[in-house]
Design an enzyme around this catalytic site. Structure first.
Site, short mmCIF file in Angstrom:
data_model
loop_
_atom_site.label_atom_id
_atom_site.label_comp_id
_atom_site.label_asym_id
_atom_site.label_seq_id
_atom_site.Cartn_x
_atom_site.Cartn_y
_atom_site.Cartn_z
N LYS A 1 -14.27 -1.67 -1.18
CA LYS A 1 -14.02 -1.91 0.33
C LYS A 1 -15.07 -0.93 1.09
O LYS A 1 -15.55 -1.05 2.01
CB LYS A 1 -12.51 -1.57 0.92
N ASP B 1 -7.82 -6.15 8.17
CA ASP B 1 -6.47 -5.56 7.76
C ASP B 1 -5.69 -5.32 9.14
O ASP B 1 -4.51 -5.58 9.20
CB ASP B 1 -6.53 -4.44 6.85
N TYR C 1 4.45 -5.17 -0.23
CA TYR C 1 5.28 -6.39 -0.30
C TYR C 1 5.76 -6.82 -1.72
O TYR C 1 6.28 -7.92 -1.89
CB TYR C 1 4.49 -7.44 0.17
P1 NAP Z 1 -4.16 4.66 -0.89
O1 NAP Z 1 -5.71 5.03 0.12
O2 NAP Z 1 -4.54 5.06 -2.26
O3 NAP Z 1 -3.24 5.72 0.10
C1 NAP Z 1 -2.07 5.90 -0.54
C2 NAP Z 1 -1.18 6.64 0.31
O4 NAP Z 1 0.02 6.71 -0.01
C3 NAP Z 1 -1.60 7.95 1.10
O5 NAP Z 1 -1.22 8.40 2.06
C4 NAP Z 1 -0.94 8.94 -0.04
O6 NAP Z 1 -0.80 10.07 0.13
C5 NAP Z 1 0.58 7.90 -0.24
N1 NAP Z 1 1.22 8.36 -1.26
C6 NAP Z 1 0.97 7.84 -2.74
N2 NAP Z 1 1.88 8.57 -3.52
C7 NAP Z 1 2.55 9.16 -2.66
C8 NAP Z 1 3.83 10.06 -3.29
N3 NAP Z 1 4.32 10.21 -4.29
N4 NAP Z 1 4.49 10.73 -2.29
C9 NAP Z 1 4.07 10.76 -1.01
N5 NAP Z 1 2.95 9.81 -0.57
C10 NAP Z 1 2.30 9.23 -1.55
O7 NAP Z 1 -3.71 3.24 -0.67
P2 NAP Z 1 -3.76 2.15 0.53
O8 NAP Z 1 -5.15 1.21 0.29
O9 NAP Z 1 -3.82 2.71 1.77
O10 NAP Z 1 -2.62 1.29 0.23
C11 NAP Z 1 -1.35 1.85 0.63
C12 NAP Z 1 -0.05 0.80 0.31
O11 NAP Z 1 -0.42 -0.43 1.29
C13 NAP Z 1 -0.21 0.18 -1.05
O12 NAP Z 1 1.19 -0.26 -1.52
C14 NAP Z 1 -0.92 -1.24 -0.71
O13 NAP Z 1 -0.47 -2.14 -1.86
C15 NAP Z 1 -0.16 -1.48 0.59
N6 NAP Z 1 -1.13 -2.39 1.42
C16 NAP Z 1 -0.82 -3.40 1.92
C17 NAP Z 1 -1.33 -4.40 2.62
C18 NAP Z 1 -0.69 -5.74 3.08
O14 NAP Z 1 -1.59 -6.75 3.41
N7 NAP Z 1 0.52 -5.82 3.25
C19 NAP Z 1 -2.66 -4.08 2.84
C20 NAP Z 1 -3.40 -2.94 2.36
C21 NAP Z 1 -2.47 -2.15 1.68
P3 NAP Z 1 -1.62 11.19 0.00
O15 NAP Z 1 -3.05 10.99 0.78
O16 NAP Z 1 -0.97 12.39 -0.15
O17 NAP Z 1 -2.17 11.03 -1.62
#
Ligand code: NAP
Length: 282
Positions: free
Chosen positions: A74, A111, A228
């Site tokens: 992305k 998004d 989800y």
């Molecule tokens: P990302 O860029 O990898 O960010 C992950 C986030 O989760 C960061 O804020 C990270 O904190 C935090 N995190 C991970 N493990 C953690 C832990 N053990 N304790 C506390 N915080 C933790 O991922 P993303 O693309 O933003 O996606 C995040 C989630 O949203 C995923 O589950 C994804 O499937 C979902 N999502 C859903 C949609 C939808 O359409 N519903 C769209 C996009 C994403 P740090 O910065 O400290 O690592």
């Protein structure tokens, strides 16, 4: 008079990522194609980083109208697109591209749009302007949510992330309405928050639960989780038990697909129960 045997090639679109097996987008778009009787296909395309640029460049020559872009491409797509929408530039990532007739690539990020449409559809009384928002997480998805909430007129946005520095970078970009809160003080920040959003991956299947206590949230607060799978996360379950309005994350995924489908296939699709069922059944 047109030739009844005239061959019309199917319209092509797809999703590019690596790996791509997990993507639910093909089920969603092929559901819409069938629903609207469109002669088209939506295809998952696996492209490793080393093949990404050449792969994307070849797609219009193969007849593709455009594609969705997913993990891990992305951010690189932002640099490859010839032009991008303001919202994609603000979010710093592209998830939808269209190949224009002149051969150029237009990038968008849907998004944040998907996030807002999901809230509107499933919490019709929700209004971002009704009070402070608490956003948990500061990764890629959080950027879209923060940007969308600010566009919707939220006046105060509290941002808590395990890695505080990442939240600070986001706050620096988005301005004074975004205030960074320590991860271990996030529960306190629920006090008065009318919108609470989990954008972390906590609560996802195979991940630990999100253990932030939101007991102090107002009774009229709306809580949503971007995760989800499972559909109802323990975080949402807890919010519902507190009597708060909850919205699951599947609708965001479905709504973010709408603008791309409309651009490529010239029909505006609906996000309805049939689509939810089809995607959940996958
Ligand atoms: P990302 O860029 O990898 O960010 C992950 C986030 O989760 C960061 O804020 C990270 O904190 C935090 N995190 C991970 N493990 C953690 C832990 N053990 N304790 C506390 N915080 C933790 O991922 P993303 O693309 O933003 O996606 C995040 C989630 O949203 C995923 O589950 C994804 O499937 C979902 N999502 C859903 C949609 C939808 O359409 N519903 C769209 C996009 C994403 P740090 O910065 O400290 O690592």
């Amino acid at each position: 008079m047109s030739d009844v045997n005239e061959y019309r090639p199917p319209l092509l679109a797809g999703v590019v990522g690596y790996p791509i097996d997990h993507s639910r987008s093909p089920v969603m778009h092929n559901y819409w194609l069938k629903r609207h009787g469109i002669n088209g296909f939506y295809i998952p395309i696996s492209l490793a980083a080393s093949d990404f640029v050449a792969g994307i460049r070849s797609l219009p020559r193969l007849g593709f109208k455009g594609v969705n872009i997913t993990i891990p491409h992305k951010v690189s797509m932002l640099g490859l697109a010839d032009s991008v929408t303001d919202r994609a530039a603000l979010i710093g990532a592209v998830n939808t591209i269209t190949f224009k007739d002149d051969g150029s690539i237009r990038g968008d990020n849907t998004d944040g749009y998907g996030f807002i449409q999901n809230m509107r559809q499933n919490a019709p009384d929700w209004d971002a302007r009704s009070g402070p928002a608490l956003v948990l997480g500061a990764g890629g998805a959080a950027r879209a949510v923060v940007s969308a909430l600010l566009s919707e007129g939220v006046t105060e946005l509290r941002l808590a992330n395990r890695t505080r520095q990442r939240a600070q970078l986001l706050a620096d970009q988005f301005g004074a309405k975004v205030q960074v809160v320590d991860w271990n003080r996030a529960s306190d920040a629920a006090d008065g928050a009318m919108t609470i959003v989990n954008t972390t991956s906590l609560g996802m299947q195979g991940q630990p639960d999100l253990l932030i206590n939101i007991d102090s949230a107002p009774k009229a607060a709306t809580v949503t989780d971007l995760v989800y799978a499972p559909l109802i996360t323990p975080f949402l379950e807890n919010a519902a038990a507190l009597g708060l309005k909850t919205v699951d994350g599947l609708g965001m995924l479905l709504h973010q697909g709408v603008p791309g489908f409309e651009l490529w296939f010239d029909h505006r699709p609906e996000v309805d129960e049939g689509l939810r069922m089809a995607v959940l059944d996958r």
